[in-house]
Write a protein that holds these residues in place. Structure first.
Motif, PDB file in Angstrom:
ATOM      1  N   ARG A  52       0.857  -1.187   0.000  1.00  0.00           N
ATOM      2  CA  ARG A  52       0.000   0.000   0.000  1.00  0.00           C
ATOM      3  C   ARG A  52       0.892   1.234   0.000  1.00  0.00           C
ATOM      4  O   ARG A  52       1.927   1.248   0.668  1.00  0.00           O
ATOM      5  N   THR A  53       0.494   2.270  -0.749  1.00  0.00           N
ATOM      6  CA  THR A  53       1.315   3.478  -0.808  1.00  0.00           C
ATOM      7  C   THR A  53       0.558   4.751  -0.433  1.00  0.00           C
ATOM      8  O   THR A  53       1.164   5.799  -0.269  1.00  0.00           O
ATOM      9  N   CYS A  64      -1.847   1.508   6.163  1.00  0.00           N
ATOM     10  CA  CYS A  64      -0.487   1.014   6.393  1.00  0.00           C
ATOM     11  C   CYS A  64      -0.432  -0.201   7.314  1.00  0.00           C
ATOM     12  O   CYS A  64       0.657  -0.600   7.730  1.00  0.00           O
ATOM     13  N   LEU A  65      -1.567  -0.779   7.653  1.00  0.00           N
ATOM     14  CA  LEU A  65      -1.567  -1.912   8.589  1.00  0.00           C
ATOM     15  C   LEU A  65      -0.676  -3.036   8.072  1.00  0.00           C
ATOM     16  O   LEU A  65      -0.796  -3.482   6.924  1.00  0.00           O
ATOM     17  N   VAL A  66       0.232  -3.477   8.909  1.00  0.00           N
ATOM     18  CA  VAL A  66       1.249  -4.435   8.486  1.00  0.00           C
ATOM     19  C   VAL A  66       1.726  -5.195   9.728  1.00  0.00           C
ATOM     20  O   VAL A  66       1.456  -4.767  10.858  1.00  0.00           O
ATOM     21  N   ASN A  67       2.404  -6.300   9.520  1.00  0.00           N
ATOM     22  CA  ASN A  67       2.936  -7.067  10.646  1.00  0.00           C
ATOM     23  C   ASN A  67       4.451  -6.883  10.692  1.00  0.00           C
ATOM     24  O   ASN A  67       5.170  -7.275   9.764  1.00  0.00           O
ATOM     25  N   SER A  92      -1.949  -9.775  10.101  1.00  0.00           N
ATOM     26  CA  SER A  92      -2.436 -11.141  10.279  1.00  0.00           C
ATOM     27  C   SER A  92      -3.962 -11.272  10.271  1.00  0.00           C
ATOM     28  O   SER A  92      -4.495 -12.369  10.217  1.00  0.00           O
ATOM     29  N   LYS A  93      -4.697 -10.138  10.331  1.00  0.00           N
ATOM     30  CA  LYS A  93      -6.141 -10.240  10.498  1.00  0.00           C
ATOM     31  C   LYS A  93      -6.941 -10.175   9.190  1.00  0.00           C
ATOM     32  O   LYS A  93      -8.165 -10.211   9.215  1.00  0.00           O
ATOM     33  N   TYR A  94      -6.257 -10.013   8.059  1.00  0.00           N
ATOM     34  CA  TYR A  94      -6.981  -9.849   6.797  1.00  0.00           C
ATOM     35  C   TYR A  94      -6.460 -10.814   5.742  1.00  0.00           C
ATOM     36  O   TYR A  94      -5.300 -11.220   5.762  1.00  0.00           O
ATOM     37  N   LYS A  95      -7.305 -11.083   4.767  1.00  0.00           N
ATOM     38  CA  LYS A  95      -6.933 -11.972   3.665  1.00  0.00           C
ATOM     39  C   LYS A  95      -5.856 -11.308   2.815  1.00  0.00           C
ATOM     40  O   LYS A  95      -5.962 -10.145   2.453  1.00  0.00           O
ATOM     41  N   VAL A  96      -4.814 -12.080   2.494  1.00  0.00           N
ATOM     42  CA  VAL A  96      -3.719 -11.548   1.696  1.00  0.00           C
ATOM     43  C   VAL A  96      -4.105 -11.528   0.222  1.00  0.00           C
ATOM     44  O   VAL A  96      -4.598 -12.522  -0.322  1.00  0.00           O
ATOM     45  N   LEU A  97      -3.881 -10.375  -0.443  1.00  0.00           N
ATOM     46  CA  LEU A  97      -4.073 -10.290  -1.889  1.00  0.00           C
ATOM     47  C   LEU A  97      -2.750 -10.587  -2.579  1.00  0.00           C
ATOM     48  O   LEU A  97      -2.681 -11.405  -3.486  1.00  0.00           O
ATOM     49  N   LEU A 100       2.447  -7.784   0.775  1.00  0.00           N
ATOM     50  CA  LEU A 100       1.973  -7.122   1.998  1.00  0.00           C
ATOM     51  C   LEU A 100       0.585  -6.508   1.839  1.00  0.00           C
ATOM     52  O   LEU A 100       0.071  -5.899   2.777  1.00  0.00           O
ATOM     53  N   VAL A 101       0.005  -6.651   0.666  1.00  0.00           N
ATOM     54  CA  VAL A 101      -1.321  -6.064   0.432  1.00  0.00           C
ATOM     55  C   VAL A 101      -2.405  -7.017   0.903  1.00  0.00           C
ATOM     56  O   VAL A 101      -2.455  -8.172   0.482  1.00  0.00           O
ATOM     57  N   VAL A 102      -3.259  -6.516   1.788  1.00  0.00           N
ATOM     58  CA  VAL A 102      -4.379  -7.326   2.282  1.00  0.00           C
ATOM     59  C   VAL A 102      -5.695  -6.684   1.867  1.00  0.00           C
ATOM     60  O   VAL A 102      -5.756  -5.489   1.589  1.00  0.00           O
ATOM     61  N   ASP A 103      -6.758  -7.478   1.871  1.00  0.00           N
ATOM     62  CA  ASP A 103      -8.091  -6.978   1.559  1.00  0.00           C
ATOM     63  C   ASP A 103      -8.768  -6.618   2.873  1.00  0.00           C
ATOM     64  O   ASP A 103      -9.179  -7.506   3.633  1.00  0.00           O
TER      65      ASP A 103
END
Lengths: 112, 559
Positions: A52-53, A64-67, A92-97, A100-103
């Protein structure tokens, strides 16, 4: 704040979904970088690294949510100092697209 | 085409105005699809907003006075019907915002807490909690709850599609979550895509502010006006990288606020005091100091309140809020540090031309501010941006609903669909590495900062436009390898939007041979009302951008 500082390497191990493994990146910096600005730099050197940018510059939007090193955090307010090493995985809480990009609209567990 | 969906109203962009338009259309009875390039409620320009809007609630104030102030502050370039719509409807739209869950700051008696900002005859600025997300969050949730609204985020619109009569019938885009090239067929389409601030190397807007909707409108044949009118902000942070893009308040430097300075690298004050100059004047002085080589090693000057006569305790108290706490988390100490800043692109004043129903010059296509641009002129009142999103978002939603109801289902021309599909798939390659677009993008932004920044000239504008031709050719041959979450396709699309928009900005700046508000020509430094009480305008004709001027709508139809 010193005017001129020596640059030192920041090492980032970043999750790549294509390999299902961490890939090592290194950049030189004389200044602490937020994880978000670090990822922007890494993405410039490797455009295949999906991240995400968009930023709100307030620390509120959650783009920017990231682990980071095993903790789910906002990447815009976590600083990495020159000389340090970080490990970056998708939140860790979202589905990975990809990488590092999650939905954000597909949480992995029911949200409150 | 992998997928096709049909709807009554398509809203492209789910910032403050897109969300409001979607709600207005849905509440009137239309089926609505609203798309967003990034994750909904976590991307776009609205989120950077400070939390101020405005409306004539003060007992001595009136829509009439608000209208007068808007026209005057915009240096007389505002479309009078649109300025009136803004003044007339703002109070109602604030009430709507509260209904959706936005929390405003109030007095003990329950009335809105009003402050007076530059240009307002009466206190008119209203603030709400939470900044941009304090507004967009409730609007987004209202959209999610509405049964008539479908939300498609992480969806990159690549082009509009048209019917045989060239009216707009929807759009084609790439679903970044599923990798599907999707056609969204709609009787009415609203562009709510915001501005193009990423074009400048220094900006306080996020990476996705790439003017995609402007490029879409332009390619569909819509008229755009006053594209040279960009609101710049004096103190956008350029260093360190973690804080780049955030800003510190120029206004706080005033003697009756924190009594600070803008300093050059040698520690000398760049600006006069008592009073500090108006923003556009301040930025020309800053620009000159930077060009004379007096700036820091990262191209900026230094915002400094560290030696304020009011003392660091007072300063720390004043800076105790979300925005400055965020800066502290980036390793800065705004109370004590010299912070390197430069004038940056903040808001797009010009844009797609609309009437008071938010119709563009192309049938079936509607547009809302910030992408729409004929009501703010050469400068805008502080707080008017968010107010405008709600007033025109509502009007666009209602108008689009009425249009859709009158026209029924429309079918895009087969040729238009095939052309758009070929254009998107033609950018892709089966194998190979993603091209490195970063150097071209960086050079574009650096050149734009110089040629269409705070100080313009015929020479720089002409050279910039010539360079853009080469950049466009370079982009035309780039190919991106296919993938589902197509960030390379998004970035190629965005870079093409920026190059296209850059031409529109530069061409309009070259046409306006005078200085007015935030548009300053060093070769034409004076304001010339005898010739320039007109919009600059641009339309695509025969595949090329044709620049000219057009009249400003001076007659208010309503009194």
């Amino acid at each position: 704040m010193a005017d001129v500082q020596k640059t030192r390497a920041i090492t980032a191990y970043v999750y790549r979904s294509g390999k299902a493994a961490l890939e090592e990146y290194q950049i030189e910096s004389e200044y602490p970088m937020s994880v978000m600005s670090l990822l922007t730099r890494l993405h410039e050197t490797d455009p295949t690294l999906a991240c995400r940018t968009s930023m709100c510059f307030h620390g509120t939007c959650g783009s920017c949510l990231v682990n980071v090193d095993g903790r789910d955090v906002k990447g815009c307010t976590v600083l990495v100092n020159p000389g340090e090493t970080v490990s970056l995985r998708p939140h860790s809480k979202y589905k990975v697209l990809q990488d590092l990009v999650v939905d954000f609209r597909q949480p992995l567990a029911a949200e409150n | 085409m992998d997928k096709c969906d049909t709807t009554d109203v398509l809203v492209i962009g789910m910032g403050a105005s897109g969300a409001r338009a979607a709600l207005a259309a849905a509440q009137a009875g239309s089926r609505v699809i609203v798309t967003n390039k990034g994750p909904a409620g976590r991307s776009g320009i609205t989120l950077t907003a400070g939390g101020g809007t405005q409306a004539p609630f003060h007992p001595e104030d009136s829509p009439e006075q608000y209208y007068e102030d808007t026209v005057a502050y915009g240096y007389q370039l505002a479309d009078r019907n649109l300025a009136w719509a803004l003044a007339r409807d703002s109070c109602d739209r604030i009430h709507d915002m509260e209904g959706y869950g936005v929390r405003f700051r109030k007095n003990e008696d329950g009335s809105y807490l009003l402050s007076r900002f530059p240009g307002h005859t009466y206190p008119r600025n209203i603030s709400f909690h939470g900044g941009g997300i304090g507004m967009l969050g409730p609007l987004k949730n209202s959209c999610l709850k509405h049964p008539n609204i479908s939300m498609l985020d992480d969806f990159l619109v690549t082009g509009l599609v048209t019917g045989a009569d060239k009216s707009v019938c929807g759009a084609v885009g790439w679903n970044l979550k599923t990798g599907e090239l999707t056609c969204l067929q709609a009787s009415a389409t609203i562009l709510a895509t915001g501005g193009c601030q990423q074009l400048w190397a220094v900006t306080d807007c996020p990476a996705d502010s790439t003017g995609d909707g402007l490029a879409l409108a332009y390619r569909a044949g819509a008229r755009l006006v006053d594209m040279e009118m960009i609101l710049f902000y004096p103190s956008v942070i350029v260093w360190p990288p973690a804080a780049k893009g955030a800003f510190v308040h120029y206004e706080f430097l005033a003697a009756d606020r924190l009594d600070g300075d803008i300093l050059d690298a040698a520690g000398r004050a760049v600006l006069p005091k008592n009073p500090i100059p108006v923003r556009d004047e301040a930025m020309r002085l800053m620009n000159r100091a930077i060009e004379e080589g007096r700036g820091g090693s990262h191209g900026g000057l230094f915002w400094y309140v560290g030696d304020s006569p009011k003392g660091s305790e007072f300063v720390a108290q004043q800076l105790d809020n979300q925005q400055y706490r965020y800066l502290q988390k980036q390793g800065l100490d705004p109370v004590r540090d010299k912070i390197e800043v430069a004038p940056g692109a903040h808001y797009q004043l010009g844009g797609v031309h609309i009437d008071e129903q938010c119709r563009t010059s192309v049938a079936g296509l509607f547009c809302t501010p910030e992408a729409a641009g004929n009501y703010e002129g050469a400068n805008r009142l502080s707080g008017s941006a968010l107010g405008g999103t709600q007033v025109f978002g509502y009007l666009a939603g209602r108008s689009a609903h009425n249009w859709a109801a009158a026209h029924g289902d429309v079918r895009p021309d087969r040729a238009s669909l095939e052309e758009e599909e070929a254009r998107v798939l033609g950018c892709m390659t089966a194998e190979g590495a993603a091209p490195d677009m970063a150097p071209l993008k960086a050079e574009l932004r650096r050149r734009a900062q110089d040629a269409v920044g705070v100080v313009r000239s015929e020479e720089k504008l002409t050279a910039f436009m010539a360079w853009l031709d080469g950049a466009e050719e370079e982009l035309a041959v780039l190919r991106v390898p296919g993938q589902k979450f197509h960030q390379p396709l998004m970035e190629l699309t965005e870079l093409k939007s920026l190059v296209e928009t850059a031409r529109l900005v530069a061409g309009c700046a070259r046409i306006r041979r005078e200085s007015r508000g935030h548009h300053y020509r060093e070769d034409y430094p004076l304001r010339d009302d005898s010739r320039w009480l007109r919009h600059t305008c641009v339309e695509r004709q025969g595949g090329k951008a044709v620049f000219s001027t057009c009249p400003i709508c001076m007659e208010r139809r309503e009194r």
